[in-house]
Motif scaffolding. Structure first.
Motif, PDB file in Angstrom:
ATOM      1  N   ARG A 331       1.160  -1.183   0.324  1.00 22.27           N
ATOM      2  CA  ARG A 331      -0.283  -0.024   0.147  1.00 22.27           C
ATOM      3  C   ARG A 331       0.896   1.255  -0.219  1.00 22.27           C
ATOM      4  O   ARG A 331       0.344   2.208  -0.384  1.00 22.27           O
ATOM      5  N   ASP A 332       2.329   1.127   0.370  1.00 21.40           N
ATOM      6  CA  ASP A 332       3.393   2.251   0.357  1.00 21.40           C
ATOM      7  C   ASP A 332       3.824   2.186  -0.540  1.00 21.40           C
ATOM      8  O   ASP A 332       4.333   3.329  -0.597  1.00 21.40           O
ATOM      9  N   GLY A 333       3.458   1.337  -1.350  1.00 21.96           N
ATOM     10  CA  GLY A 333       4.162   1.548  -3.286  1.00 21.96           C
ATOM     11  C   GLY A 333       5.541   0.037  -2.869  1.00 21.96           C
ATOM     12  O   GLY A 333       6.210   0.320  -4.335  1.00 21.96           O
ATOM     13  N   ARG A 334       6.041  -0.293  -1.641  1.00 18.71           N
ATOM     14  CA  ARG A 334       7.179  -0.843  -1.660  1.00 18.71           C
ATOM     15  C   ARG A 334       6.661  -2.373  -2.773  1.00 18.71           C
ATOM     16  O   ARG A 334       5.332  -2.776  -2.262  1.00 18.71           O
ATOM     17  N   ILE A 335       7.781  -2.956  -3.486  1.00 17.12           N
ATOM     18  CA  ILE A 335       7.355  -4.141  -4.275  1.00 17.12           C
ATOM     19  C   ILE A 335       8.773  -5.613  -3.289  1.00 17.12           C
ATOM     20  O   ILE A 335       9.292  -5.207  -2.541  1.00 17.12           O
ATOM     21  N   TRP A 336       7.577  -6.205  -2.644  1.00 20.57           N
ATOM     22  CA  TRP A 336       7.959  -7.708  -2.221  1.00 20.57           C
ATOM     23  C   TRP A 336       8.305  -8.444  -3.330  1.00 20.57           C
ATOM     24  O   TRP A 336       6.908  -9.105  -4.556  1.00 20.57           O
TER      25      TRP A 336
END
Length: 423
Positions: A331-336
């Motif tokens: 939701r914060d734009g981090r990529i997992w």
């Protein structure tokens, strides 16, 4: 091919400011940044911001073996979390959405089984729209069902879908601009549903131009299976070979694609000014001979249920695994990036010798995620605890993670975790 220009070489010695909340430590990652046309490549050669593997520490758990009906889950199909950290749990068996506050206290139930206004006949995915409405994909009826929490208001948006594939896990997406994205499976020319179309709906539910994820034309190595004369227009299908590369994609909070074909560790993020490509040097995970034999025998047994004389007719199962097996945008734009890991044999306690699809031994792979900032900075790896489920899709937001867990009895719970770096 566009010219490649080395724009910078970054040897990070201290990146603690990237994520002090997670306990950043260590010398930081060694990164090469290049520009190739409109693509910026961020390649991590070694190291990470965190400097060590991170673990997930449970904070809140919702779900019981016995108790009030609102905390007894049949089958959790999807979860969502809003800005106030209220949790929305879609029970695909009970066909409703239960709402809990940030402390895990029950608030209300939305929907229920049926075909009337606000009711659901099927449900696999729940998302939150930018204006606070709750959207559920009722894929059997080809509509998005909407609810206004606390008001009892409902609405339905129909959409067109040429193919219905039961159990295809059609994820619903929403972005911060008010758009909702319905995933619609499509058949390829040989009869496999190997790609998906995405139908965007505006804030009023009006369909926009259909989208296709970049790289969707990738065809994984496959075997061929004859379906027989009574199989309709398709005489054969081409199932993908286990442990081979796939095309993965997701949508970030801006509604832009994050895609990758796992032939290599390469993930592309669409941006307004082009593409940000994340690359990382990695050590391939070997596939043991026993694991390869298991997948070959399992595939052969499955194919012979349809074609009794079937024999292996494709490339061999690879000796190393692809670098990754899934992509999720937080939701914060981090990529997992969900990684392939070394598998181990485990006795199947539910083995049924009378069921040809049941295996006496399975080969599970422990979950592990690489985490990147939206600018491609490699934070490090997260190792979830036992029982952590990769489906339904977890929710990631900064150092908080919401996911479904399953215990030894199969009881499902929604757990909020906190990321903590070891040491």
């Amino acid at each position: 091919m566009p010219p490649r220009t080395l724009t910078s070489l970054i040897i990070a010695t201290s990146l603690a400011a990237c994520d002090a909340g997670a306990g950043a430590s260590g010398a930081g990652p060694y990164v090469v940044v290049e520009t190739r046309g409109d693509t910026t490549v961020v390649r991590t050669l070694s190291g990470s911001v965190w400097g060590a593997d991170a673990r997930l520490v449970p904070q809140i758990s919702i779900g019981e073996v016995e108790g009030p009906e609102e905390v007894l889950f049949g089958r959790i199909g999807s979860i969502a979390v809003d800005d106030e950290e209220r949790m929305y749990v879609l029970d695909s068996q009970a066909l409703n959405v239960r709402v809990f506050d940030s402390a895990g206290e029950y608030l209300e139930t939305l929907g229920g089984p049926g075909e009337g206004p606000g009711e659901l006949s099927s449900a696999e995915s729940v998302v939150l729209l930018a204006d606070g409405r709750v959207a559920v994909n009722d894929q059997l009826d080809h509509r998005v069902q909407l609810y206004r929490p606390g008001r009892g208001e409902t609405e339905a948006w129909p959409y067109s879908a040429g193919v219905l594939i039961v159990g295809s896990r059609q994820q619903l997406y929403a972005d911060r601009h008010g758009r909702t994205f319905v995933v619609v499976p499509q058949f390829s020319s040989v009869g496999d549903f190997v790609r998906y179309a995405i139908v965007p709906l505006d804030s009023n539910g009006v369909p926009q131009d259909t989208l296709l994820p970049p790289g969707g034309d990738f065809e994984p190595p496959s075997v061929e299976l004859e379906l027989g004369m009574d199989s309709g227009p398709f005489r054969t299908i081409s199932p993908a070979i286990p442990l081979t590369a796939r095309h993965y994609w997701t949508l970030n909070p801006d509604g832009r694609f994050v895609t990758g074909v796992s032939t290599d560790y390469r993930v592309d993020m669409e941006r307004e000014d082009g593409v940000l490509r994340i690359e990382r040097v990695y050590e391939p995970v070997a596939v043991s001979e026993a694991e390869r034999s298991y997948y070959r025998e399992d595939t052969t047994r499955s194919m012979r249920l349809t074609q009794p004389d079937w024999s292996w007719n494709g490339p061999p199962i690879p000796e190393t695994k692809p670098p990754f097996g899934g992509l999720i945008a937080g939701r914060d734009g981090r990529i997992w990036v969900q990684l392939w890991t070394e598998a181990y044999p485990e006795e199947n306690e539910d083995y049924d010798p009378d069921n040809p699809r049941s295996d006496p031994v399975t080969w599970p792979s422990p979950l592990r995620y690489d985490v990147f900032e939206p600018d491609g900075t490699y934070l490090g790896a997260v190792v979830p605890p036992e029982g952590f489920a990769d489906y339904p899709q977890p929710i990631f937001a900064g150092d908080d993670v919401w996911a479904v867990t399953r215990d030894a009895l199969g009881v499902e719970r929604v757990v909020r975790f906190r990321i903590e770096v070891e040491g």
